[in-house]
Design a protein around this motif. Structure first.
Motif, short mmCIF file in Angstrom:
data_model
loop_
_atom_site.label_atom_id
_atom_site.label_comp_id
_atom_site.label_asym_id
_atom_site.label_seq_id
_atom_site.Cartn_x
_atom_site.Cartn_y
_atom_site.Cartn_z
N ARG A 1 0.84 -1.21 0.00
CA ARG A 1 0.00 0.00 0.00
C ARG A 1 0.87 1.26 0.00
O ARG A 1 0.55 2.25 -0.65
CB ARG A 1 -0.93 0.01 1.22
N ARG A 2 1.96 1.18 0.75
CA ARG A 2 2.87 2.33 0.81
C ARG A 2 3.50 2.59 -0.56
O ARG A 2 3.70 3.73 -0.95
CB ARG A 2 3.95 2.07 1.87
N GLN A 3 3.77 1.54 -1.29
CA GLN A 3 4.31 1.67 -2.64
C GLN A 3 3.31 2.43 -3.52
O GLN A 3 3.68 3.36 -4.24
CB GLN A 3 4.58 0.29 -3.24
N ASP A 4 2.04 2.06 -3.45
CA ASP A 4 1.01 2.76 -4.21
C ASP A 4 0.92 4.23 -3.81
O ASP A 4 0.80 5.12 -4.65
CB ASP A 4 -0.36 2.09 -4.02
N ASP A 5 0.99 4.47 -2.48
CA ASP A 5 0.95 5.85 -1.97
C ASP A 5 2.11 6.67 -2.54
O ASP A 5 1.92 7.80 -2.98
CB ASP A 5 1.03 5.88 -0.44
N MET A 6 3.29 6.10 -2.51
CA MET A 6 4.46 6.84 -2.98
C MET A 6 4.40 7.06 -4.49
O MET A 6 4.79 8.12 -4.97
CB MET A 6 5.76 6.12 -2.60
N ARG A 7 3.93 6.10 -5.23
CA ARG A 7 3.80 6.29 -6.69
C ARG A 7 2.83 7.44 -6.99
O ARG A 7 3.09 8.28 -7.84
CB ARG A 7 3.34 5.01 -7.36
N ARG A 8 1.70 7.48 -6.25
CA ARG A 8 0.74 8.58 -6.43
C ARG A 8 1.36 9.92 -6.03
O ARG A 8 1.21 10.92 -6.72
CB ARG A 8 -0.53 8.33 -5.62
N THR A 9 2.07 9.91 -4.91
CA THR A 9 2.69 11.15 -4.42
C THR A 9 3.73 11.66 -5.40
O THR A 9 3.77 12.85 -5.71
CB THR A 9 3.33 10.90 -3.04
N ILE A 10 4.57 10.77 -5.90
CA ILE A 10 5.60 11.17 -6.86
C ILE A 10 4.96 11.66 -8.15
O ILE A 10 5.37 12.68 -8.71
CB ILE A 10 6.60 10.00 -7.11
N GLY A 11 3.92 10.99 -8.61
CA GLY A 11 3.21 11.44 -9.81
C GLY A 11 2.58 12.80 -9.62
O GLY A 11 2.66 13.68 -10.49
N ARG A 12 1.95 12.99 -8.47
CA ARG A 12 1.33 14.30 -8.18
C ARG A 12 2.39 15.38 -8.11
O ARG A 12 2.22 16.48 -8.63
CB ARG A 12 0.54 14.23 -6.87
N HIS A 13 3.51 15.06 -7.46
CA HIS A 13 4.61 16.00 -7.35
C HIS A 13 5.09 16.43 -8.74
O HIS A 13 5.26 17.62 -9.00
CB HIS A 13 5.75 15.35 -6.56
#
Length: 162
Positions: free
Chosen positions: A71-83
């Motif tokens: 789940r953390r991997q998904d969170d970080m992928r979304r965060t990096i994409g949003r960034h």
């Protein structure tokens, strides 16, 4: 009566459009703040990856052992994409003048930032040349739009010959 309605529409659109310079400025400021905060998060993740000899993608891929890391991997992928998206938007809007921002208003894709900007926005009297220009554009657009609609509704009129 039609003239009064046209003037009211002009005044309403003038008042609304006159607020755009300040709203867009506040949006860009919030966008910059979001970029700054996400940059800290992404930079920390990249430092942790580097400390373990991994690239960002390798570190993200390693987060799959159990449900939480996955789940953390998904969170970080979304965060990096949003960034990345916010950086692109910020760079495009930061130097743009108010007219370019208005023309590209549909490119303010971050609903969270736009919503927060709107929630805190306080209308102000525009004291800049851009604010005055947009006020006039708004008035003329509102007056002309309603005048045109009324004109279409009335249809062509026959002229009387004297």
């Amino acid at each position: 009566m039609t003239r009064i309605v046209n003037i009211a529409a002009g005044v309403l659109l003038a008042g609304s459009l006159s607020q755009f310079p300040e709203f867009s400025q506040q949006y860009v400021q919030r966008l910059g703040g979001a970029v700054d905060e996400l940059s800290v998060l992404v930079r920390d993740f990249d430092k942790s990856a580097e400390a373990t000899g991994q690239s960002r993608e390798e570190a993200l891929s390693s987060l799959t052992a159990t449900e939480f890391p996955s789940r953390r991997q998904d969170d970080m992928r979304r965060t990096i994409g949003r960034h990345e998206n916010l950086i692109r938007d910020y760079e495009n809007l930061r130097e743009a003048n108010v007219y370019v921002r208005l023309a590209h208003i549909s490119r303010y894709p971050d609903g969270l930032i736009a919503g927060q900007t709107w929630a805190d926005f306080q209308p102000a009297v525009p004291l800049t040349l851009d604010g005055l220009a947009l006020t006039m554009i708004g008035y003329l657009s509102g007056y002309g739009l309603l005048g045109g609609l009324f004109g279409l509704r009335r249809g062509p009129r026959k002229r009387r010959l004297a």
